[in-house]
Design a protein around this motif. Sequence first.
Motif, PDB file in Angstrom:
ATOM      1  N   ILE A  54      38.054 -37.830 -21.067  1.00 40.22           N
ATOM      2  CA  ILE A  54      37.202 -38.765 -20.318  1.00 40.22           C
ATOM      3  C   ILE A  54      37.371 -40.151 -20.929  1.00 40.22           C
ATOM      4  O   ILE A  54      36.993 -40.375 -22.084  1.00 40.22           O
ATOM      5  N   ALA A 110      36.353 -40.252 -24.766  1.00 38.07           N
ATOM      6  CA  ALA A 110      37.103 -41.441 -25.212  1.00 38.07           C
ATOM      7  C   ALA A 110      36.708 -42.668 -24.405  1.00 38.07           C
ATOM      8  O   ALA A 110      37.535 -43.526 -24.143  1.00 38.07           O
ATOM      9  N   LEU A 163      27.784 -39.201 -20.753  1.00 36.80           N
ATOM     10  CA  LEU A 163      28.394 -38.735 -19.504  1.00 36.80           C
ATOM     11  C   LEU A 163      28.283 -37.218 -19.338  1.00 36.80           C
ATOM     12  O   LEU A 163      28.307 -36.706 -18.229  1.00 36.80           O
ATOM     13  N   GLY A 179      40.448 -43.377 -20.200  1.00 35.32           N
ATOM     14  CA  GLY A 179      41.907 -43.458 -20.299  1.00 35.32           C
ATOM     15  C   GLY A 179      42.404 -44.727 -20.973  1.00 35.32           C
ATOM     16  O   GLY A 179      43.471 -45.230 -20.629  1.00 35.32           O
ATOM     17  N   SER A 184      42.465 -46.815 -32.805  1.00 37.12           N
ATOM     18  CA  SER A 184      42.183 -45.996 -31.621  1.00 37.12           C
ATOM     19  C   SER A 184      43.368 -45.084 -31.320  1.00 37.12           C
ATOM     20  O   SER A 184      43.181 -43.931 -30.923  1.00 37.12           O
ATOM     21  N   SER A 217      36.474 -41.161 -12.172  1.00 37.96           N
ATOM     22  CA  SER A 217      35.331 -40.602 -12.903  1.00 37.96           C
ATOM     23  C   SER A 217      34.005 -40.844 -12.172  1.00 37.96           C
ATOM     24  O   SER A 217      33.576 -41.986 -12.023  1.00 37.96           O
ATOM     25  N   ASN A 224      34.760 -41.619 -38.445  1.00 38.15           N
ATOM     26  CA  ASN A 224      35.874 -42.414 -39.002  1.00 38.15           C
ATOM     27  C   ASN A 224      37.123 -41.547 -39.084  1.00 38.15           C
ATOM     28  O   ASN A 224      37.656 -41.296 -40.161  1.00 38.15           O
ATOM     29  N   VAL A 249      33.546 -36.691 -35.765  1.00 36.20           N
ATOM     30  CA  VAL A 249      33.738 -37.493 -36.977  1.00 36.20           C
ATOM     31  C   VAL A 249      33.869 -38.969 -36.588  1.00 36.20           C
ATOM     32  O   VAL A 249      34.681 -39.329 -35.731  1.00 36.20           O
ATOM     33  N   VAL A 253      35.231 -38.711 -29.653  1.00 36.99           N
ATOM     34  CA  VAL A 253      35.808 -39.840 -30.409  1.00 36.99           C
ATOM     35  C   VAL A 253      34.875 -41.049 -30.305  1.00 36.99           C
ATOM     36  O   VAL A 253      34.780 -41.863 -31.222  1.00 36.99           O
ATOM     37  N   ALA A 254      34.154 -41.156 -29.202  1.00 41.82           N
ATOM     38  CA  ALA A 254      33.243 -42.296 -28.995  1.00 41.82           C
ATOM     39  C   ALA A 254      31.960 -42.191 -29.818  1.00 41.82           C
ATOM     40  O   ALA A 254      31.032 -42.981 -29.624  1.00 41.82           O
TER      41      ALA A 254
HETATM   42  P1  NAD Z   1      39.340 -48.652 -24.476  1.00 44.11           P
HETATM   43  O1  NAD Z   1      38.519 -49.819 -24.083  1.00 44.11           O
HETATM   44  O2  NAD Z   1      40.812 -48.826 -24.693  1.00 44.11           O
HETATM   45  O3  NAD Z   1      39.175 -47.483 -23.396  1.00 44.11           O
HETATM   46  C1  NAD Z   1      37.926 -47.065 -22.917  1.00 44.11           C
HETATM   47  C2  NAD Z   1      38.111 -46.508 -21.521  1.00 44.11           C
HETATM   48  O4  NAD Z   1      36.855 -45.911 -21.116  1.00 44.11           O
HETATM   49  C3  NAD Z   1      38.442 -47.587 -20.462  1.00 44.11           C
HETATM   50  O5  NAD Z   1      39.657 -47.272 -19.813  1.00 44.11           O
HETATM   51  C4  NAD Z   1      37.254 -47.532 -19.504  1.00 44.11           C
HETATM   52  O6  NAD Z   1      37.612 -47.767 -18.160  1.00 44.11           O
HETATM   53  C5  NAD Z   1      36.792 -46.076 -19.713  1.00 44.11           C
HETATM   54  N1  NAD Z   1      35.443 -45.795 -19.231  1.00 44.11           N
HETATM   55  C6  NAD Z   1      34.314 -46.548 -19.341  1.00 44.11           C
HETATM   56  N2  NAD Z   1      33.288 -45.922 -18.721  1.00 44.11           N
HETATM   57  C7  NAD Z   1      33.784 -44.759 -18.210  1.00 44.11           C
HETATM   58  C8  NAD Z   1      33.235 -43.696 -17.451  1.00 44.11           C
HETATM   59  N3  NAD Z   1      31.953 -43.698 -17.065  1.00 44.11           N
HETATM   60  N4  NAD Z   1      34.030 -42.654 -17.103  1.00 44.11           N
HETATM   61  C9  NAD Z   1      35.327 -42.641 -17.470  1.00 44.11           C
HETATM   62  N5  NAD Z   1      35.911 -43.625 -18.184  1.00 44.11           N
HETATM   63  C10 NAD Z   1      35.155 -44.670 -18.540  1.00 44.11           C
HETATM   64  O7  NAD Z   1      38.655 -48.055 -25.801  1.00 44.11           O
HETATM   65  P2  NAD Z   1      39.373 -47.178 -26.933  1.00 44.11           P
HETATM   66  O8  NAD Z   1      40.019 -48.072 -27.912  1.00 44.11           O
HETATM   67  O9  NAD Z   1      40.183 -46.121 -26.270  1.00 44.11           O
HETATM   68  O10 NAD Z   1      38.111 -46.540 -27.668  1.00 44.11           O
HETATM   69  C11 NAD Z   1      37.356 -45.476 -27.097  1.00 44.11           C
HETATM   70  C12 NAD Z   1      36.224 -45.106 -28.036  1.00 44.11           C
HETATM   71  O11 NAD Z   1      36.759 -44.518 -29.228  1.00 44.11           O
HETATM   72  C13 NAD Z   1      35.392 -46.301 -28.522  1.00 44.11           C
HETATM   73  O12 NAD Z   1      34.035 -45.927 -28.559  1.00 44.11           O
HETATM   74  C14 NAD Z   1      35.900 -46.540 -29.915  1.00 44.11           C
HETATM   75  O13 NAD Z   1      34.935 -47.209 -30.726  1.00 44.11           O
HETATM   76  C15 NAD Z   1      36.120 -45.122 -30.338  1.00 44.11           C
HETATM   77  N6  NAD Z   1      36.920 -44.913 -31.563  1.00 44.11           N
HETATM   78  C16 NAD Z   1      36.456 -43.981 -32.434  1.00 44.11           C
HETATM   79  C17 NAD Z   1      37.159 -43.686 -33.580  1.00 44.11           C
HETATM   80  C18 NAD Z   1      36.661 -42.606 -34.488  1.00 44.11           C
HETATM   81  O14 NAD Z   1      37.143 -42.506 -35.606  1.00 44.11           O
HETATM   82  N7  NAD Z   1      35.731 -41.775 -34.064  1.00 44.11           N
HETATM   83  C19 NAD Z   1      38.340 -44.377 -33.885  1.00 44.11           C
HETATM   84  C20 NAD Z   1      38.795 -45.337 -32.973  1.00 44.11           C
HETATM   85  C21 NAD Z   1      38.080 -45.603 -31.808  1.00 44.11           C
END
Ligand code: NAD
Length: 360
Positions: free
Chosen positions: A174, A238, A249, A176, A134, A220, A300, A298, A267-268
């Motif tokens: 979006i 994010a 969202l 943190g 992440s 948010s 991954n 992307v 990213v999500a």
């Molecule tokens: P995390 O749990 O550390 O952080 C997520 C944040 O989102 C939390 O702080 C939470 O309070 C917040 N959140 C939830 N609902 C919300 C809303 N409605 N409005 C605002 N904020 C909100 O997670 P992370 O490790 O930062 O991962 C975030 C995403 O990125 C995940 O989906 C993860 O799978 C993804 N990710 C993708 C890749 C990629 O290659 N695309 C790589 C790594 C992680």
Amino acid sequence: MIIGVPKEIKNHEYRVGMTPASARELIAHGHTVNVETFAGAGIGFSDSDYEAVGAKILATAAEVFAIADMIVKVKEPQAVERAMLREDQVLFTYLHLAPDLPQTEDLIKSKAVCIAYETVTDVNGGLPLLAPMSAVAGRMSIQAGAQALEKSQGGCGLLMGGVPGVAPANVVVIGGGVVGMNAAKMAVGMGASVTMLDRNLTVLANLDNQFDGRLKVVYSTHDAIEKYVLEADLVIGAVLVPGAAAPKLVTKELISRMKPGAAVVDVAIDQGGCFETSHATTHQDPTYIIDDVVHYCVANMPGAVAKTSTFALNNATLPYIIKLANLGWKEALIQDEHLLNGLNVIAGHVTVQDVAEAHN
Ligand code: NAD
């Protein structure tokens, strides 16, 4: 213990389960490390780098699997690898079993001890073996977003940091958590004007302290998302709601009202994405445009920076690999409840409720 490190065989996967430095640590603890030839070649580790630290190079994955007590990998084992697993052999890697029935069935059949990086926990309730990826994706999201804002990519032609006399880009993040905090760090570092939205007040308070005024933190709500997305040049998605698909969202309608040539980086996307207009893309063709907004989705992202990702992953996995090797899997899992949470399949049984329910 004999530890086996096969070459990753998933398409475009260049990471490796153990660096030569990690192998050296295990060897110093009295273990044997067998590495498949060319396992690290994609990121500049030669066979002789492994041999220099005392690891043995084996010619085929079959040889690595045949004599290893524990296999250490990066990606989930592919069908041909699963066929080589055996009873009581430890498999330590990312598994992501819930959406993957064929893999789950094969791991059950193997009777191996399958410990997944992504479900190992820590004392704070975090996921320490997911966090490094992440962090990589969060930092990379700003590079990707900065590029998407360039004219040649369909963006409005804006430089993230501006120059003296010219305003910087407006970046909205979006979510943190780990991704969002790392994205904010890069965007602030580039001189952008950055706003973070999260619905967790503790997260907002911590970010406020950490960035000391260089980051605007906002609670948010639908209202706040609409206001800040419409002002944004770049939006980073994010968010994570554990165990659920990402909430949509930002609606298609809101995207259509964004500034022309703005960019979004979702990213999500690996959890379905938080923009209604998102669909997964690849490193070969990472962006597309909808309503004049450049989308980068992307799934991954860390794969593109395989060298950094391998080091980051090894830094996090090494203490657990050492524990499993020194104590043996039974004692290691008894002594460490967080490592025990990583156990997904053992002796032909699924031990994680989400996975079991997904395949019921
Ligand atoms: P995390 O749990 O550390 O952080 C997520 C944040 O989102 C939390 O702080 C939470 O309070 C917040 N959140 C939830 N609902 C919300 C809303 N409605 N409005 C605002 N904020 C909100 O997670 P992370 O490790 O930062 O991962 C975030 C995403 O990125 C995940 O989906 C993860 O799978 C993804 N990710 C993708 C890749 C990629 O290659 N695309 C790589 C790594 C992680």
